[in-house]
Write a protein that holds these residues in place. Structure first.
Motif, PDB file in Angstrom:
ATOM      1  N   PHE A 149      79.042 -14.249 125.975  1.00 49.41           N
ATOM      2  CA  PHE A 149      79.014 -12.930 125.337  1.00 49.41           C
ATOM      3  C   PHE A 149      77.413 -12.475 125.049  1.00 49.41           C
ATOM      4  N   ARG A 150      76.621 -12.841 125.877  1.00 51.29           N
ATOM      5  CA  ARG A 150      75.244 -12.180 125.468  1.00 51.29           C
ATOM      6  C   ARG A 150      75.359 -11.011 125.637  1.00 51.29           C
ATOM      7  N   THR A 151      74.365 -10.528 124.719  1.00 51.55           N
ATOM      8  CA  THR A 151      74.306  -8.840 124.557  1.00 51.55           C
ATOM      9  C   THR A 151      73.204  -8.243 125.843  1.00 51.55           C
ATOM     10  N   LEU A 156      68.429  -8.792 129.138  1.00 51.10           N
ATOM     11  CA  LEU A 156      67.364  -8.059 129.503  1.00 51.10           C
ATOM     12  C   LEU A 156      65.890  -8.970 129.168  1.00 51.10           C
ATOM     13  N   CYS A 157      66.052  -9.458 127.884  1.00 51.92           N
ATOM     14  CA  CYS A 157      64.715 -10.444 127.481  1.00 51.92           C
ATOM     15  C   CYS A 157      64.487 -11.515 128.581  1.00 51.92           C
ATOM     16  N   SER A 158      65.961 -12.259 129.071  1.00 50.54           N
ATOM     17  CA  SER A 158      65.629 -13.354 130.005  1.00 50.54           C
ATOM     18  C   SER A 158      65.202 -12.808 131.321  1.00 50.54           C
ATOM     19  N   ASP A 159      65.610 -11.721 131.838  1.00 45.63           N
ATOM     20  CA  ASP A 159      64.815 -11.152 132.934  1.00 45.63           C
ATOM     21  C   ASP A 159      63.661 -10.828 132.576  1.00 45.63           C
ATOM     22  N   TRP A 160      63.029 -10.447 131.620  1.00 52.19           N
ATOM     23  CA  TRP A 160      61.631 -10.142 131.429  1.00 52.19           C
ATOM     24  C   TRP A 160      60.859 -11.359 131.480  1.00 52.19           C
ATOM     25  N   GLY A 161      61.413 -12.632 130.896  1.00 53.63           N
ATOM     26  CA  GLY A 161      60.563 -13.704 130.968  1.00 53.63           C
ATOM     27  C   GLY A 161      60.268 -14.213 132.375  1.00 53.63           C
ATOM     28  N   TYR A 162      61.292 -14.130 133.068  1.00 52.45           N
ATOM     29  CA  TYR A 162      61.079 -14.657 134.620  1.00 52.45           C
ATOM     30  C   TYR A 162      60.069 -13.504 135.319  1.00 52.45           C
ATOM     31  N   LYS A 163      60.327 -12.152 134.803  1.00 49.02           N
ATOM     32  CA  LYS A 163      59.355 -11.374 135.648  1.00 49.02           C
ATOM     33  C   LYS A 163      57.916 -11.644 135.189  1.00 49.02           C
ATOM     34  N   PHE A 164      57.815 -11.959 133.994  1.00 47.91           N
ATOM     35  CA  PHE A 164      56.530 -12.031 133.282  1.00 47.91           C
ATOM     36  C   PHE A 164      55.834 -13.397 134.296  1.00 47.91           C
ATOM     37  N   GLU A 165      56.500 -14.375 134.777  1.00 45.91           N
ATOM     38  CA  GLU A 165      56.119 -15.475 135.421  1.00 45.91           C
ATOM     39  C   GLU A 165      55.491 -14.916 136.808  1.00 45.91           C
ATOM     40  N   GLN A 166      56.322 -13.840 137.442  1.00 40.12           N
ATOM     41  CA  GLN A 166      55.933 -13.368 138.754  1.00 40.12           C
ATOM     42  C   GLN A 166      54.507 -12.811 138.617  1.00 40.12           C
ATOM     43  N   ALA A 206      60.493 -32.292 134.660  1.00 40.10           N
ATOM     44  CA  ALA A 206      60.296 -31.039 133.730  1.00 40.10           C
ATOM     45  C   ALA A 206      59.968 -29.824 134.655  1.00 40.10           C
ATOM     46  N   GLU A 207      60.521 -28.970 134.475  1.00 40.16           N
ATOM     47  CA  GLU A 207      60.109 -27.505 135.318  1.00 40.16           C
ATOM     48  C   GLU A 207      58.653 -27.137 134.910  1.00 40.16           C
ATOM     49  N   LEU A 208      57.805 -26.918 135.638  1.00 39.96           N
ATOM     50  CA  LEU A 208      56.732 -26.397 135.260  1.00 39.96           C
ATOM     51  C   LEU A 208      56.380 -24.864 135.748  1.00 39.96           C
ATOM     52  N   ASP A 209      55.906 -24.089 134.914  1.00 43.44           N
ATOM     53  CA  ASP A 209      55.699 -22.802 135.311  1.00 43.44           C
ATOM     54  C   ASP A 209      54.565 -22.410 136.391  1.00 43.44           C
ATOM     55  N   GLY A 210      53.474 -23.395 136.267  1.00 40.23           N
ATOM     56  CA  GLY A 210      52.272 -23.098 136.986  1.00 40.23           C
ATOM     57  C   GLY A 210      51.203 -24.198 136.437  1.00 40.23           C
ATOM     58  N   VAL A 229      50.278 -25.278 133.146  1.00 40.57           N
ATOM     59  CA  VAL A 229      50.222 -24.154 132.051  1.00 40.57           C
ATOM     60  C   VAL A 229      51.866 -23.940 131.703  1.00 40.57           C
ATOM     61  N   GLU A 230      51.933 -23.288 130.519  1.00 43.99           N
ATOM     62  CA  GLU A 230      53.327 -22.857 130.273  1.00 43.99           C
ATOM     63  C   GLU A 230      53.309 -21.416 129.955  1.00 43.99           C
ATOM     64  N   LEU A 231      54.236 -20.481 130.537  1.00 46.74           N
ATOM     65  CA  LEU A 231      54.127 -19.251 130.501  1.00 46.74           C
ATOM     66  C   LEU A 231      55.265 -18.768 129.229  1.00 46.74           C
ATOM     67  N   LYS A 232      55.144 -17.730 128.368  1.00 50.70           N
ATOM     68  CA  LYS A 232      55.888 -17.499 127.380  1.00 50.70           C
ATOM     69  C   LYS A 232      55.811 -15.789 127.218  1.00 50.70           C
ATOM     70  N   THR A 233      56.954 -15.160 126.843  1.00 45.50           N
ATOM     71  CA  THR A 233      56.732 -13.879 126.555  1.00 45.50           C
ATOM     72  C   THR A 233      56.968 -13.851 124.849  1.00 45.50           C
ATOM     73  N   ILE A 234      56.527 -12.896 124.003  1.00 45.37           N
ATOM     74  CA  ILE A 234      56.710 -12.685 122.724  1.00 45.37           C
ATOM     75  C   ILE A 234      56.356 -11.320 122.399  1.00 45.37           C
ATOM     76  N   ALA A 255      57.263 -28.414 121.203  1.00 43.68           N
ATOM     77  CA  ALA A 255      58.030 -29.761 121.543  1.00 43.68           C
ATOM     78  C   ALA A 255      58.588 -29.488 123.013  1.00 43.68           C
ATOM     79  N   GLN A 256      58.336 -28.420 123.772  1.00 43.45           N
ATOM     80  CA  GLN A 256      58.696 -28.228 125.288  1.00 43.45           C
ATOM     81  C   GLN A 256      57.212 -28.656 125.845  1.00 43.45           C
ATOM     82  N   CYS A 257      56.136 -28.312 125.298  1.00 39.17           N
ATOM     83  CA  CYS A 257      54.904 -28.517 125.902  1.00 39.17           C
ATOM     84  C   CYS A 257      54.486 -30.318 125.800  1.00 39.17           C
TER      85      CYS A 257
HETATM   86  P1  A3P Z   1      60.457 -16.506 127.951  1.00 35.00           P
HETATM   87  O1  A3P Z   1      60.876 -17.593 127.001  1.00 35.00           O
HETATM   88  O2  A3P Z   1      59.050 -16.337 128.063  1.00 35.00           O
HETATM   89  O3  A3P Z   1      60.790 -15.133 127.554  1.00 35.00           O
HETATM   90  P2  A3P Z   1      60.429 -21.329 130.006  1.00 35.00           P
HETATM   91  O4  A3P Z   1      59.582 -20.267 129.110  1.00 35.00           O
HETATM   92  O5  A3P Z   1      61.215 -22.283 129.533  1.00 35.00           O
HETATM   93  O6  A3P Z   1      59.413 -21.526 131.229  1.00 35.00           O
HETATM   94  O7  A3P Z   1      61.472 -20.009 130.721  1.00 35.00           O
HETATM   95  C1  A3P Z   1      61.354 -18.952 131.466  1.00 35.00           C
HETATM   96  C2  A3P Z   1      62.236 -17.930 131.030  1.00 35.00           C
HETATM   97  O8  A3P Z   1      63.567 -18.184 131.148  1.00 35.00           O
HETATM   98  C3  A3P Z   1      62.223 -17.429 129.577  1.00 35.00           C
HETATM   99  O9  A3P Z   1      60.957 -16.595 129.317  1.00 35.00           O
HETATM  100  C4  A3P Z   1      63.509 -16.675 129.231  1.00 35.00           C
HETATM  101  O10 A3P Z   1      63.222 -15.297 129.904  1.00 35.00           O
HETATM  102  C5  A3P Z   1      64.107 -17.354 130.464  1.00 35.00           C
HETATM  103  N1  A3P Z   1      65.152 -18.462 129.744  1.00 35.00           N
HETATM  104  C6  A3P Z   1      64.640 -19.561 129.506  1.00 35.00           C
HETATM  105  N2  A3P Z   1      65.663 -20.331 128.776  1.00 35.00           N
HETATM  106  C7  A3P Z   1      66.850 -19.475 128.669  1.00 35.00           C
HETATM  107  C8  A3P Z   1      67.983 -19.268 127.893  1.00 35.00           C
HETATM  108  N3  A3P Z   1      68.530 -20.597 127.177  1.00 35.00           N
HETATM  109  N4  A3P Z   1      68.771 -18.367 127.718  1.00 35.00           N
HETATM  110  C9  A3P Z   1      68.188 -17.132 128.428  1.00 35.00           C
HETATM  111  N5  A3P Z   1      66.961 -17.088 129.131  1.00 35.00           N
HETATM  112  C10 A3P Z   1      66.224 -18.166 129.045  1.00 35.00           C
END
Ligand code: A3P
Ligand code: MG
Ligand code: MG
Length: 357
Positions: A149-151, A156-166, A206-210, A229-234, A255-257
């Motif tokens: 039941f995610r809003t 959207l925020c989740s998609d943005w995080g992946y797009k930022f990585e790209q 562990a999954e590595l961003d880059g 490196v770890e990528l994040k959006t905020i 804790a993730q890093c």
């Molecule tokens: P952001 O957290 O930067 O917005 P990670 O930071 O662990 O490398 O994850 C990359 C991106 O995947 C996150 O970017 C977020 O968009 C999405 N993501 C990670 N964990 C998630 C979760 N539990 N639910 C929804 N999206 C998630």
């Protein structure tokens, strides 16, 4: 049996002797494959204080498949690399490194933040085989419901995080990021780590961003000089020079890093519409929260000690389930009969039979 989180305290152990001992990739269907095909290189934008990344350009995005992979990736990697995991003991007998624990970095992250986690529970199952305890995380019922039941904004925020990585990562050090390429959220590059935590040897992936590297990496990142490196959006107003303003978020990032030895977080500061206008780099070593970090480590070492005491029967006799309830601040321990049909079963014969020989 019930454990009280506030009472779980061990020595403040540190992760030490951290080594990358392998890597693997996950393809667009979330399948494991050997090699570094998914490795990505971090490209710092020329003018990082003034960028304009539209994270909404997601028409061609392939969304993350919800697939319960349990420990399969790291177990597959162990089977494929078993010969390289052997060492000679004091009697010159060659045997495998026999870590005390095998898991994913995510499990360690969940454990580390538990003393401060008042909202998200966890389930961690434990199975013992040949003296090693395997730890596997499962979603709680509450989390599964919330996922369903995610809003729209959360999606959207989740998609943005992946797009930022790209926007920030390229396939080779010489190339620029290509944001018009199809973005498949399932693809991942992963590293396998070995470390010491107190007296215990840990093996986890562990999954590595880059990575930061001017040189192209051939075959493997093992033994190569490259920074992870770890990528994040905020959201803009939630960041400060020393990381996120919110202390719990800061602790989550740390804790993730920390188990992967990642110091540099590249942070895309976004607005509510999904536009990143500034990139900030921050080092986790500048996060001023030693007291909290020590409490996290103390909890983690104390909990792993409990696990070693409780988990004494082998995988074929008993599967142990630890469930953290964040409101009651307790961890319940259930013992279950191993059953191949159970959702919590995660050590399968394809692994056991091959490790026996
Ligand atoms: P952001 O957290 O930067 O917005 P990670 O930071 O662990 O490398 O994850 C990359 C991106 O995947 C996150 O970017 C977020 O968009 C999405 N993501 C990670 N964990 C998630 C979760 N539990 N639910 C929804 N999206 C998630
Ligand atoms: Mg990531
Ligand atoms: Mg990231």
């Amino acid at each position: 049996m019930i454990l009280n989180v506030n009472n779980i305290r061990g020595p403040v152990d540190h992760i030490s002797d951290l080594e990358i001992i392998g890597d693997y990739s996950i393809n667009g269907e979330r399948e494991y494959y050997s090699g570094i095909k998914q490795l990505k290189y971090y490209k710092k934008p020329l003018n990082s204080r003034n960028v304009n990344f539209n994270l909404n350009l997601n028409e061609n995005t392939i969304h993350k498949i919800n697939k319960d992979v349990k420990l399969n990736y790291v177990l597959t990697w162990i089977l494929e690399n078993f010969d390289s995991l052997k060492v000679q003991d004091s009697k010159n007998i060659t045997q495998w490194i026999q870590p005390q624990f095998v898991t994913y970095r995510g499990t360690l992250k969940n454990l580390l933040v538990t003393p401060y986690e008042r909202y998200e529970g966890w389930i961690i199952c434990a199975s013992k085989f040949k003296g090693t305890i395997y730890l596997c995380c499962f979603d709680t019922e509450e989390k599964k419901q919330r996922e369903l039941f995610r809003t729209n904004y959360e999606r959207l925020c989740s998609d943005w995080g992946y797009k930022f990585e790209q926007y920030m990562l390229a396939d080779t050090p010489d190339n620029e990021p290509n944001t018009s390429e199809c973005l498949n959220q399932n693809e991942e590059f992963c590293s396998v780590f070995k470390s010491k935590f107190g007296q215990d040897t840990l093996l986890y992936s562990a999954e590595l961003d880059g990575i930061c590297s001017e040189q192209i990496i051939k075959d493997t990142i093992v033994g190569k000089k490259c920074e992870l490196v770890e990528l994040k959006t905020i959201r803009h107003h939630l960041t400060s020079k020393n990381g996120p303003r919110n202390n719990f978020k800061k602790l989550l990032w740390w804790a993730q890093c920390y188990p992967a030895g990642i110091e540099r977080i590249v942070c895309g500061c976004k607005d509510t519409k999904g536009f990143v206008t500034e990139i900030k780099e921050m080092m986790t070593s500048t996060f001023r929260m030693k007291g909290e970090q020590d409490r996290c480590k103390s909890f983690c070492s104390g909990f792993l000690k409990e696990v070693k005491t409780i988990v004494h029967e082998d995988y074929d006799k008993c599967l142990y389930k630890f469930t953290y309830n964040p409101r009651k601040r307790i961890i319940t321990v259930d013992k279950m009969k191993p059953d191949n049909e159970s959702e919590y079963m995660f050590l399968y014969s394809w692994y056991i039979d091959n490790m026996k020989t």
